[in-house]
Design a protein around this motif. Structure first.
Motif, PDB file in Angstrom:
ATOM      1  N   GLU A 226     121.251 101.313 -18.293  1.00  0.00           N
ATOM      2  CA  GLU A 226     120.590 102.105 -17.271  1.00  0.00           C
ATOM      3  C   GLU A 226     120.484 103.407 -17.702  1.00  0.00           C
ATOM      4  OE1 GLU A 226     123.119  99.732 -14.006  1.00  0.00           O
ATOM      5  OE2 GLU A 226     123.994 100.523 -15.802  1.00  0.00           O
ATOM      6  N   VAL A 227     119.525 104.228 -17.454  1.00  0.00           N
ATOM      7  CA  VAL A 227     119.089 105.361 -17.940  1.00  0.00           C
ATOM      8  C   VAL A 227     118.846 106.546 -16.845  1.00  0.00           C
ATOM      9  CG1 VAL A 227     117.997 106.856 -19.582  1.00  0.00           C
ATOM     10  CG2 VAL A 227     118.092 104.357 -20.101  1.00  0.00           C
ATOM     11  N   ALA A 228     119.122 107.666 -16.964  1.00  0.00           N
ATOM     12  CA  ALA A 228     118.554 108.703 -16.105  1.00  0.00           C
ATOM     13  C   ALA A 228     118.442 109.948 -16.816  1.00  0.00           C
ATOM     14  CB  ALA A 228     119.808 108.876 -15.214  1.00  0.00           C
ATOM     15  N   GLY A 229     117.326 110.541 -16.415  1.00  0.00           N
ATOM     16  CA  GLY A 229     116.941 112.007 -17.066  1.00  0.00           C
ATOM     17  C   GLY A 229     115.701 111.862 -18.014  1.00  0.00           C
ATOM     18  N   LEU A 230     115.272 110.656 -18.145  1.00  0.00           N
ATOM     19  CA  LEU A 230     114.139 110.752 -19.320  1.00  0.00           C
ATOM     20  C   LEU A 230     112.922 111.453 -18.884  1.00  0.00           C
ATOM     21  CD1 LEU A 230     114.361 107.040 -20.330  1.00  0.00           C
ATOM     22  CD2 LEU A 230     114.943 108.815 -21.553  1.00  0.00           C
TER      23      LEU A 230
END
Lengths: 116, 140
Positions: A96-100
């Motif tokens: 999971e990724v946040a802030g791209l």
């Protein structure tokens, strides 16, 4: 299926900029660089005739899976073990990724590049 | 004797009806933020029971064509590597994206990497924050 991967590239200190140039050529945007210290068994150094510089730059880049292999290949060719950077690169799965970067910002940059 | 057997059977039924829990999976959470905000984010992550956090310092490599749209972006970065349980990751990342990264000068990126295996029950309990109250072996 994971959409992104984390590429880690470990090179001799001072070659982080070359890593980023090679990664950007194949579609990467930005990365983060930090310092580390490499260790190697003296026996292996003597056996393989390789001298390992202990001061290292470690570059972390989040990339989409579609471009990961091209970036890894370019890193291998430009900053790999046969270059002055003596780099190794590998990827880890990212779940999971946040802030791209937002799509709006990407559009702005693309428009600005087209105008230039 | 019958009372003991009945109590044991009651506990077994409780177990079979969902009392047993599989061990919680843990993940590595990597958070990259401006260096000046490292204390803020380590405190935020501690509030989510991240018992272990490792902080490294580095620099960002945003190219000039992007950085002109982000004038307040500080190239000096802190990389926080923490271990959290799988059930918390999504919530943490949503909070980061929708709230914490929008704090002034705190824009960053966070992502999770799966952990395949770990050795040592004590270490696992420490990393997953399994205390005596919620220990999964404390069943039956």
């Amino acid at each position: 299926m994971n959409e992104y991967s984390l590429i880690l590239c470990i090179v001799n200190s001072g070659f982080a900029d070359e890593v980023m140039v090679a990664a950007r050529e194949k579609g990467a945007t930005g990365g983060t660089v930090f310092s580390g210290r490499g260790t190697v068994r003296e026996e292996a150094e003597n056996l393989f005739g390789i001298t390992v510089h202990p001061e290292k730059d470690i570059v972390m880049i989040i990339v989409k899976n579609e471009i990961k292999d091209n970036i890894l290949k370019n890193l291998y060719e430009k900053v790999g073990l046969n270059s002055d950077g003596h780099g190794i690169a590998f990827s880890l799965p990212v779940e999971e990724v946040a802030g791209l970067m937002s799509d709006d910002l990407k559009k702005k940059i693309k428009q600005s590049e087209q105008n230039n | 004797m019958d009372k003991k057997i009945n109590k044991r059977n009651k506990n077994i039924n409780k177990t079979l009806n969902g009392g047993l829990e599989a061990p919680k999976k843990i993940k590595i959470l990597v958070t990259i933020i401006p260096r000046k905000k490292v204390d803020v984010f380590t405190a935020i992550l501690e509030s989510y029971q991240a018992n272990l956090q490792i902080v490294e310092y580095g620099r960002g490599t945003t190219p000039p064509e992007i950085s002109k749209y982000l004038p307040h972006m500080d190239p000096e970065k802190a990389i926080i590597i923490s271990i959290v349980t799988e059930d918390k990751v999504k919530h943490i990342l949503e909070k980061m994206e929708n709230y914490y990264f929008k704090i002034k000068n705190a824009a960053g990126i966070a992502f999770s990497i799966p952990i395949e295996s770990i050795i040592g029950v004590k270490i696992y309990k420490f990393l997953a924050n399994i205390t005596e109250e919620n220990v999964w072996t404390n069943i039956v």
